[in-house]
Write a protein that holds these residues in place. Structure first.
Motif, mmCIF file in Angstrom:
data_model
loop_
_atom_site.group_PDB
_atom_site.id
_atom_site.type_symbol
_atom_site.label_atom_id
_atom_site.label_comp_id
_atom_site.label_asym_id
_atom_site.label_seq_id
_atom_site.Cartn_x
_atom_site.Cartn_y
_atom_site.Cartn_z
ATOM 1 N N MET A 242 0.829 -1.199 0.000
ATOM 2 C CA MET A 242 0.000 0.000 0.000
ATOM 3 C C MET A 242 0.871 1.260 0.000
ATOM 4 O O MET A 242 2.018 1.228 0.425
ATOM 5 C CB MET A 242 -0.894 0.014 1.252
ATOM 6 C CG MET A 242 -1.759 -1.209 1.409
ATOM 7 S SD MET A 242 -2.644 -1.203 3.002
ATOM 8 C CE MET A 242 -3.262 -2.898 3.032
ATOM 9 N N SER A 243 0.298 2.337 -0.477
ATOM 10 C CA SER A 243 0.956 3.636 -0.357
ATOM 11 C C SER A 243 0.760 4.105 1.076
ATOM 12 O O SER A 243 -0.373 4.288 1.530
ATOM 13 C CB SER A 243 0.336 4.632 -1.338
ATOM 14 O OG SER A 243 0.914 5.905 -1.215
ATOM 15 N N GLY A 244 1.861 4.275 1.813
ATOM 16 C CA GLY A 244 1.774 4.512 3.243
ATOM 17 C C GLY A 244 2.025 5.948 3.662
ATOM 18 O O GLY A 244 2.998 6.574 3.216
ATOM 19 N N LEU A 245 1.153 6.472 4.523
ATOM 20 C CA LEU A 245 1.364 7.764 5.183
ATOM 21 C C LEU A 245 1.794 7.455 6.607
ATOM 22 O O LEU A 245 1.001 6.992 7.425
ATOM 23 C CB LEU A 245 0.081 8.593 5.167
ATOM 24 C CG LEU A 245 0.116 9.925 5.931
ATOM 25 C CD1 LEU A 245 1.222 10.840 5.395
ATOM 26 C CD2 LEU A 245 -1.237 10.627 5.864
ATOM 27 N N LEU A 246 3.060 7.694 6.899
ATOM 28 C CA LEU A 246 3.650 7.368 8.194
ATOM 29 C C LEU A 246 3.767 8.645 9.024
ATOM 30 O O LEU A 246 4.324 9.642 8.560
ATOM 31 C CB LEU A 246 5.018 6.733 7.987
ATOM 32 C CG LEU A 246 5.883 6.433 9.216
ATOM 33 C CD1 LEU A 246 5.134 5.627 10.252
ATOM 34 C CD2 LEU A 246 7.156 5.707 8.790
ATOM 35 N N VAL A 247 3.236 8.600 10.244
ATOM 36 C CA VAL A 247 3.209 9.767 11.125
ATOM 37 C C VAL A 247 3.902 9.415 12.435
ATOM 38 O O VAL A 247 3.605 8.373 13.034
ATOM 39 C CB VAL A 247 1.758 10.207 11.417
ATOM 40 C CG1 VAL A 247 1.757 11.488 12.246
ATOM 41 C CG2 VAL A 247 0.978 10.392 10.131
ATOM 42 N N ALA A 248 4.834 10.258 12.870
ATOM 43 C CA ALA A 248 5.558 9.946 14.116
ATOM 44 C C ALA A 248 6.068 11.214 14.775
ATOM 45 O O ALA A 248 6.414 12.194 14.108
ATOM 46 C CB ALA A 248 6.728 9.012 13.826
ATOM 47 N N SER A 249 6.125 11.173 16.103
ATOM 48 C CA SER A 249 6.686 12.263 16.887
ATOM 49 C C SER A 249 7.354 11.682 18.119
ATOM 50 O O SER A 249 6.862 10.717 18.709
ATOM 51 C CB SER A 249 5.582 13.249 17.301
ATOM 52 O OG SER A 249 6.105 14.296 18.089
ATOM 53 N N GLY A 250 8.493 12.266 18.497
ATOM 54 C CA GLY A 250 9.191 11.805 19.694
ATOM 55 C C GLY A 250 10.475 11.068 19.372
ATOM 56 O O GLY A 250 10.490 10.160 18.551
ATOM 57 N N LEU A 251 11.562 11.466 20.019
ATOM 58 C CA LEU A 251 12.865 10.868 19.757
ATOM 59 C C LEU A 251 12.932 9.397 20.155
ATOM 60 O O LEU A 251 13.794 8.662 19.670
ATOM 61 C CB LEU A 251 13.965 11.656 20.473
ATOM 62 C CG LEU A 251 14.203 13.077 19.938
ATOM 63 C CD1 LEU A 251 15.222 13.800 20.800
ATOM 64 C CD2 LEU A 251 14.676 13.028 18.487
ATOM 65 N N ASP A 252 12.019 8.951 21.028
ATOM 66 C CA ASP A 252 12.007 7.541 21.405
ATOM 67 C C ASP A 252 11.643 6.643 20.231
ATOM 68 O O ASP A 252 11.912 5.438 20.251
ATOM 69 C CB ASP A 252 11.033 7.302 22.555
ATOM 70 C CG ASP A 252 9.597 7.653 22.191
ATOM 71 O OD1 ASP A 252 9.385 8.722 21.576
ATOM 72 O OD2 ASP A 252 8.697 6.862 22.517
ATOM 73 N N LYS A 253 11.067 7.241 19.193
ATOM 74 C CA LYS A 253 10.666 6.455 18.021
ATOM 75 C C LYS A 253 11.746 6.401 16.940
ATOM 76 O O LYS A 253 11.530 5.809 15.878
ATOM 77 C CB LYS A 253 9.380 7.024 17.422
ATOM 78 C CG LYS A 253 8.170 6.850 18.325
ATOM 79 C CD LYS A 253 6.887 7.173 17.589
ATOM 80 C CE LYS A 253 5.668 6.833 18.460
ATOM 81 N NZ LYS A 253 4.390 7.023 17.748
ATOM 82 N N LEU A 254 12.893 6.997 17.204
ATOM 83 C CA LEU A 254 13.933 7.089 16.187
ATOM 84 C C LEU A 254 14.330 5.740 15.578
ATOM 85 O O LEU A 254 14.298 5.584 14.351
ATOM 86 C CB LEU A 254 15.161 7.807 16.752
ATOM 87 C CG LEU A 254 16.373 7.912 15.823
ATOM 88 C CD1 LEU A 254 16.018 8.619 14.529
ATOM 89 C CD2 LEU A 254 17.526 8.626 16.535
#
Length: 287
Positions: A242-254
């Protein structure tokens, strides 16, 4: 009309709350950033949106990113699309911020089964709210997110109605999701998808991140384990198509975010500026 500015603002807020008016920002508003251009070029993205968050708290950063993602989603979608929706705190905040803006012939599909936690937003709630705001058909996945054993999961998958629902997930041409770090205190344990011990087992096998309840290693490749046989929802191979829209915030997710980008799960990306700088610093250091 001789109305003061505060009065006009108050009326606009009431009109939005009552769904009389809707305010939409173009995704391009969030795209004019050098970091966005560098991310798009390095990871071959169709678009990257970097949200300035300097000086904000972690909670406020997430709020700003989700606000932007809710508007970017409208540009991401086209009439006739079928959008798969994941779940988690990021998705629940996006769902609450999507403008009321009808998109013709849009179908929303829940990517992972039902879950129960009175304190947290569930997968079915995220997909239902987004569908409501976009005037879309919502197709919930009417199975538990995870079964108590693999045999039961196999029996449920064989049921004609459930088998059809799972097969229909392959019809999604787009998906919106976030990533989680592979840590014992993540949302997969809060929703009782996996236990802390099971997370530690996946981490020992090389997992660094989680997408829609599935574990990935540092290169974005699936890390399989016993939980996968009990999970009821999208698999990573299908999501990858699928064409993905990825959303993230926070350095813990690096680490998790970097793994997802390396694995090619994202076509478009919405992240905060601190996370964008951290990704590019790590990429530049390895160049």
């Amino acid at each position: 009309m001789k109305l003061s500015r505060p009065t006009v603002i108050s009326y606009l807020r009431q009109a939005k709350a009552r769904e009389i008016v809707s305010v939409r920002l173009s995704g391009e508003h969030f795209r004019t950033h050098d970091l966005a251009d560098r991310l798009s070029e390095h990871f071959s993205l169709d678009g990257a949106y970097v949200i300035p968050v300097e000086g904000l708290s972690d909670e406020s950063r997430l709020h700003e990113v989700c606000e932007a993602a809710a508007h970017v989603l409208l540009d991401f979608l086209q009439p006739g699309d079928q959008l798969g929706v994941s779940w988690g705190e990021t998705l629940s905040q996006i769902a609450d911020k999507v403008p009321y803006w009808s998109i013709e012939r849009l179908t929303i599909r829940q990517l992972i089964g039902a879950m129960s936690n009175p304190l947290l937003r569930t997968a079915e709630r995220c997909s239902t709210e987004i569908a409501h705001r976009l005037g879309a058909l919502c197709v919930n996945l009417n199975v538990p997110a995870v079964c108590s054993n693999a045999a039961l999961a196999g029996l449920l998958r064989a049921e004609p109605i459930i088998a059809e629902q799972l097969q229909q997930l392959t019809q999604c041409n787009k998906a919106i999701f976030s990533v989680s770090p592979c840590t014992p205190d993540g949302h997969v344990t809060q929703f009782n998808i996996v236990t802390e011990k099971e997370v530690e087992h996946y981490a020992a096998q090389g997992a660094v991140g989680i997408i829609a309840g599935r574990f990935i290693d540092s290169l974005g490749q699936p890390v399989l384990g016993e939980v996968d046989d009990r999970l009821m929802g999208i698999d990573l191979a299908t999501l990858h198509q699928m064409s993905g829209l990825l959303v993230a915030s926070g350095l813990d997710k690096l680490p998790a975010l970097l793994a997802a980008l390396k694995g090619g799960f994202a076509n478009q990306l919405v992240i905060d500026s601190l996370l964008a700088e951290a990704i590019l610093s790590r990429v530049d250091a390895r160049s």
